[in-house]
Design an enzyme around this catalytic site. Structure first.
Site, short mmCIF file in Angstrom:
data_model
loop_
_atom_site.label_atom_id
_atom_site.label_comp_id
_atom_site.label_asym_id
_atom_site.label_seq_id
_atom_site.Cartn_x
_atom_site.Cartn_y
_atom_site.Cartn_z
CG HIS A 174 -0.34 0.05 2.44
ND1 HIS A 174 -0.12 -1.01 3.35
CD2 HIS A 174 0.41 0.98 3.23
CE1 HIS A 174 0.27 -0.65 4.67
NE2 HIS A 174 0.95 0.44 4.49
P1 TYD Z 1 -2.65 -3.53 7.48
O1 TYD Z 1 -2.45 -1.79 7.21
O2 TYD Z 1 -3.35 -4.27 6.06
O3 TYD Z 1 -1.29 -4.03 7.67
P2 TYD Z 1 0.02 -4.48 6.59
O4 TYD Z 1 -0.11 -3.25 5.73
O5 TYD Z 1 1.23 -4.35 7.68
O6 TYD Z 1 -0.19 -5.68 6.08
O7 TYD Z 1 -3.53 -3.43 8.70
C1 TYD Z 1 -3.86 -4.69 9.06
C2 TYD Z 1 -5.25 -4.63 9.77
O8 TYD Z 1 -4.98 -3.71 11.00
C3 TYD Z 1 -6.22 -3.73 8.90
O9 TYD Z 1 -7.46 -4.31 9.12
C4 TYD Z 1 -6.20 -2.39 9.61
C5 TYD Z 1 -5.88 -2.65 10.87
N1 TYD Z 1 -5.05 -1.48 11.50
C6 TYD Z 1 -5.55 -0.95 12.50
O10 TYD Z 1 -6.83 -0.79 12.81
N2 TYD Z 1 -4.96 0.24 12.98
C7 TYD Z 1 -3.59 0.81 12.82
O11 TYD Z 1 -2.87 1.58 13.14
C8 TYD Z 1 -3.22 -0.37 11.62
C9 TYD Z 1 -1.44 -0.08 10.95
C10 TYD Z 1 -3.76 -1.40 11.10
#
Ligand code: TYD
Length: 400
Positions: A295
């Site tokens: 992302h």
């Molecule tokens: P995501 O951003 O997809 O993690 P990565 O990019 O590291 O694989 O986040 C995973 C899940 O966590 C998603 O459902 C959103 C949630 N999340 C929060 O609720 N708060 C946060 O601060 C972060 C970073 C993620």
């Protein structure tokens, strides 16, 4: 060095003196308006008011003018403001002065001794003279300052980027009028440059040192105080961001005398983290070979570090530049500005990824589709604050 600082200080003093002279000019306009209104009305045979009485009104008017100027900031950026703002501020100034004088004179018994017509005539005349005098002053100052010949820059940066940011002055066509540090300390070596951490002082530099560009170096745009944004808009000062996309940081590490007691590392807001810290999160219990991320962020600035283990961060700026940064150990950080596509690859089971973020979690601020990201990078960005971020790197910045 000392000589340059003296010149700078005298420039600033000259600016303040100029401000005072415009203030005095305003008062002269008020007195002229009074004289013209009084004599015109008396000569029209309608008035039989005593000049002796009228002088006290003039004194009241001057006192009110000074109070309103200070309270309303009627002369804010008077040397640089647009014609529209000139009209708005002058209207407010006159409106408030008339109201205050009415309250003092006409709601008290002494009011009947003075002519309302003369007072109104005076203020109407004063309004025209005020706008006229300010416009002529601005016109004359612009001509003498020849601002267009050189980029006069107020830098906004942090301690960490100060030396680097000052490097832009090596370009001969750029003159640094001052540095607005998020938090200044006494360690900087630029005794010849005005380093300030106060918004009003920064505004003074913008206005009275004829700064024509406000440059952010390694600082998130959200760190600009709203007052400075409006001052820049008001004075048509271009806001530029030196956008270096990402930066590897050496974090501090303190090793205990007894090596078994380990090491201690830390990050300090403002000094090490050039954005407001709104969120901290960490990813743990991950197995080797796992890929996460995929992302980009529209607003979020982040500082990543891996205090335990080994993680690769793959970066892509959407404009053809890609890079991989390996995070391992507590003394290496990675500062990511918004607008970068990232993928994190766990190289060792149990590696810990810590993230300091400038934004609260907001799913809308993410771009999770790579094609949409490429599309996003092609369009100019407009921030939520309502001003355009001019991506105009003025230094050879480290890019992907
Ligand atoms: P995501 O951003 O997809 O993690 P990565 O990019 O590291 O694989 O986040 C995973 C899940 O966590 C998603 O459902 C959103 C949630 N999340 C929060 O609720 N708060 C946060 O601060 C972060 C970073 C993620």
């Amino acid at each position: 060095m000392r000589k340059r600082l003296a010149i700078f200080n005298s420039q600033l003093k000259y600016g303040k003196l100029l401000f005072l002279s415009i203030f005095v000019l305003d008062l002269c306009c008020l007195i002229i308006s009074n004289v013209v209104a009084f004599t015109t009305y008396q000569n029209s045979n309608k008035g039989n008011y005593s000049l002796g009485d009228y002088w006290s009104v003039v004194v009241f008017m001057i006192a009110i003018d000074v109070i309103v100027t200070v309270a309303l900031g009627s002369l804010n950026e008077v040397a640089r403001r647009s014609y529209r703002t000139e009209v708005i501020l002058s209207t407010k100034h006159i409106g408030n002065s008339v109201t205050l004088l009415s309250v003092i004179l006409f709601l008290t018994k002494s009011g009947s001794r003075y002519s309302r017509v003369i007072v109104l005539l005076t203020y109407m005349l004063y309004y025209v003279l005020l706008i006229g005098a300010h416009t002529i002053c601005r016109w004359l100052l612009e001509r003498t300052k020849e601002t267009k010949q050189c980029r006069r820059v107020l830098l906004m940066t942090t301690d960490g980027f100060l030396d680097e940011a000052m490097g832009i002055a090596e370009n001969k066509s750029i003159e640094i009028t001052g540095v607005f540090l998020l938090k200044s300390n006494d360690k900087y070596n630029y005794s010849d440059i005005h380093v300030v951490d106060d918004v009003d002082e920064a505004k003074t530099i913008l206005c009275w040192l004829w700064t024509n560009e406000f440059v952010l170096y390694g600082v998130d745009t959200q760190m600009i105080p709203m007052k400075l944004i409006s001052a820049c808009n008001e004075m048509s000062i271009k806001i530029s961001v030196v956008d270096f996309e990402y930066r590897v940081l050496n974090l501090k590490r303190i090793t205990a005398p007894d090596s078994k007691a380990g090491t201690l590392s830390f990050l300090e807001g403002k000094h090490d983290v050039p954005f407001p810290i709104r969120r901290v999160y960490w990813i743990t219990e991950t197995e080797a070979g796992i890929h996460r991320g995929f992302h980009a962020h529209k607003l979020n600035c982040q500082l990543l570090y891996c205090p335990y283990g080994k993680i690769d961060i793959k970066l892509d700026n959407g404009l053809g530049k890609k890079d991989v940064i390996r995070l391992e150990g507590p003394d290496k950080g990675l500062l990511l500005m918004p607008g970068l596509w990232r993928e994190m690859i766990w190289l060792e089971t149990g590696s810990v990824l810590c993230v300091i973020a400038s934004e609260y979690y907001d799913a809308d601020e993410y771009i999770r589709d790579y094609d949409k990201f490429l599309e996003y990078k092609k369009t100019p960005q407009l921030s939520d604050a309502g001003y355009e971020i001019l991506s105009a790197p003025i230094a050879a910045s480290k890019q992907l």
